[in-house]
Design an enzyme around this catalytic site. Structure first.
Site, mmCIF file in Angstrom:
data_model
loop_
_atom_site.group_PDB
_atom_site.id
_atom_site.type_symbol
_atom_site.label_atom_id
_atom_site.label_comp_id
_atom_site.label_asym_id
_atom_site.label_seq_id
_atom_site.Cartn_x
_atom_site.Cartn_y
_atom_site.Cartn_z
ATOM 1 N N ASP A 117 0.847 -1.199 0.000
ATOM 2 C CA ASP A 117 0.000 0.000 0.000
ATOM 3 C C ASP A 117 0.885 1.252 0.000
ATOM 4 O O ASP A 117 1.830 1.338 0.776
ATOM 5 C CB ASP A 117 -0.916 0.002 1.234
ATOM 6 C CG ASP A 117 -1.884 -1.177 1.216
ATOM 7 O OD1 ASP A 117 -2.055 -1.784 0.140
ATOM 8 O OD2 ASP A 117 -2.463 -1.492 2.265
ATOM 9 N N ASP A 153 4.271 -1.024 -8.962
ATOM 10 C CA ASP A 153 4.130 -0.222 -10.186
ATOM 11 C C ASP A 153 4.059 1.261 -9.827
ATOM 12 O O ASP A 153 3.924 2.101 -10.711
ATOM 13 C CB ASP A 153 2.875 -0.615 -10.974
ATOM 14 C CG ASP A 153 1.624 -0.161 -10.260
ATOM 15 O OD1 ASP A 153 1.588 -0.265 -9.009
ATOM 16 O OD2 ASP A 153 0.679 0.300 -10.919
HETATM 17 N N1 SAM Z 1 0.976 -8.753 -2.389
HETATM 18 C C1 SAM Z 1 -0.304 -8.933 -3.043
HETATM 19 C C2 SAM Z 1 -0.146 -8.772 -4.524
HETATM 20 O O1 SAM Z 1 0.879 -8.236 -4.964
HETATM 21 O O2 SAM Z 1 -1.061 -9.171 -5.268
HETATM 22 C C3 SAM Z 1 -1.356 -7.969 -2.478
HETATM 23 C C4 SAM Z 1 -1.083 -6.505 -2.727
HETATM 24 S S1 SAM Z 1 -2.303 -5.441 -1.922
HETATM 25 C C5 SAM Z 1 -2.136 -3.921 -2.736
HETATM 26 C C6 SAM Z 1 -1.517 -5.119 -0.368
HETATM 27 C C7 SAM Z 1 -1.882 -6.142 0.689
HETATM 28 O O3 SAM Z 1 -1.067 -5.939 1.826
HETATM 29 C C8 SAM Z 1 -3.323 -6.051 1.143
HETATM 30 O O4 SAM Z 1 -3.911 -7.313 1.146
HETATM 31 C C9 SAM Z 1 -3.204 -5.452 2.546
HETATM 32 O O5 SAM Z 1 -4.257 -5.857 3.387
HETATM 33 C C10 SAM Z 1 -1.860 -5.984 2.993
HETATM 34 N N2 SAM Z 1 -1.197 -5.116 3.978
HETATM 35 C C11 SAM Z 1 -0.922 -3.806 3.804
HETATM 36 N N3 SAM Z 1 -0.315 -3.303 4.894
HETATM 37 C C12 SAM Z 1 -0.199 -4.327 5.764
HETATM 38 C C13 SAM Z 1 0.330 -4.426 7.073
HETATM 39 N N4 SAM Z 1 0.842 -3.358 7.691
HETATM 40 N N5 SAM Z 1 0.284 -5.629 7.681
HETATM 41 C C14 SAM Z 1 -0.245 -6.707 7.056
HETATM 42 N N6 SAM Z 1 -0.769 -6.669 5.828
HETATM 43 C C15 SAM Z 1 -0.750 -5.503 5.180
#
Ligand code: SAM
Length: 214
Positions: A117, A153
């Site tokens: 994120d 990206d």
């Molecule tokens: N890595 C996967 C991909 O590339 O398809 C998912 C990408 S998605 C944009 C980011 C994921 O990271 C989400 O499912 C979100 O819930 C998780 N996430 C973000 N910050 C996190 C944190 N601090 N602890 C655990 N999970 C986290």
């Protein structure tokens, strides 16, 4: 990311043999859960688990732990593992901020961060998974020779991450590319769910690899 609440997902996670509950109890003892001494690779912010499951099927000699904070997303990775039943995959539902309480000193051999994120507001920079605050946490659990591999990206997040790797004490940049799919790293690349979507849209994917200084 658009999140849909999946009713009952917390119960599924609580009952699944593929999720580790009370994860801090296993700090320094993760190999006992896998029943072998294989290296441990983790993905922080795993999402629905496509990347981790693909790697785990190809590398039975590595143990994989997927970390995801949202039940409604993690449940999709559990469904994949219920089908595949790979002996080298476990999941944790947790906020990654607490990662240094879950793994012991140098317990992890590699960390993957995929399409993390972006947290675009400056005041939220420390929440980015490549911020110096997170690098400090990773330094506690990563083997001296271990690498962090990050893909995105999002060019702003990538530039920030390059700067953080430079500024954070004890880290060095090993390599980076602003166009993974037209680079030397393309042939061994395993696509994530988000990566597939962004590549279809024509977005260039950035990738960097960092390690701790000797
Ligand atoms: N890595 C996967 C991909 O590339 O398809 C998912 C990408 S998605 C944009 C980011 C994921 O990271 C989400 O499912 C979100 O819930 C998780 N996430 C973000 N910050 C996190 C944190 N601090 N602890 C655990 N999970 C986290």
């Amino acid at each position: 990311m658009r999140l849909r609440n999946v009713p009952g997902s917390r119960d599924v996670i609580a009952e699944s043999p593929f999720t580790v509950k009370n994860e801090t109890e296993y700090q320094g003892k993760w190999n006992s859960l896998f029943g072998n001494d294989n290296p441990i690779h983790i993905e922080v912010g795993m999402g629905k688990g496509q990347f981790l499951m693909t790697l785990a099927a190809a590398h039975p000699e590595v143990n994989y732990v997927g970390i995801e904070k949202y039940s409604s997303v993690l449940i999709r990775a559990i469904e994949k593992q219920e089908e595949a039943e790979l002996p080298n995959v476990l999941f944790i539902r947790m906020e990654a901020e607490h990662i240094a309480e879950v793994f012991g000193k140098e317990e992890v051999s590699r960390i993957y961060l995929n399409f993390s994120d972006p947290w675009p507001k400056d005041r939220h920079a420390k929440r980015r998974l490549t911020s110096r605050q997170f690098l400090e946490r990773y330094a506690k659990i990563l083997k001296r020779e271990g690498h962090i591999i990050f893909k995105t990206d999002n060019r702003e997040l990538f530039d920030f991450s390059l700067e953080e790797a430079e500024a954070a004490p004890g880290w060095k940049l090993l390599n980076h590319t602003f166009d993974l799919h037209h680079s030397e790293f393309a042939k061994d690349n395993v696509m994530t769910e988000y990566e597939q979507r962004f590549v279809e849209k024509g977005n260039a994917i950035c990738r960097m690899e960092i390690a701790q200084e000797a």
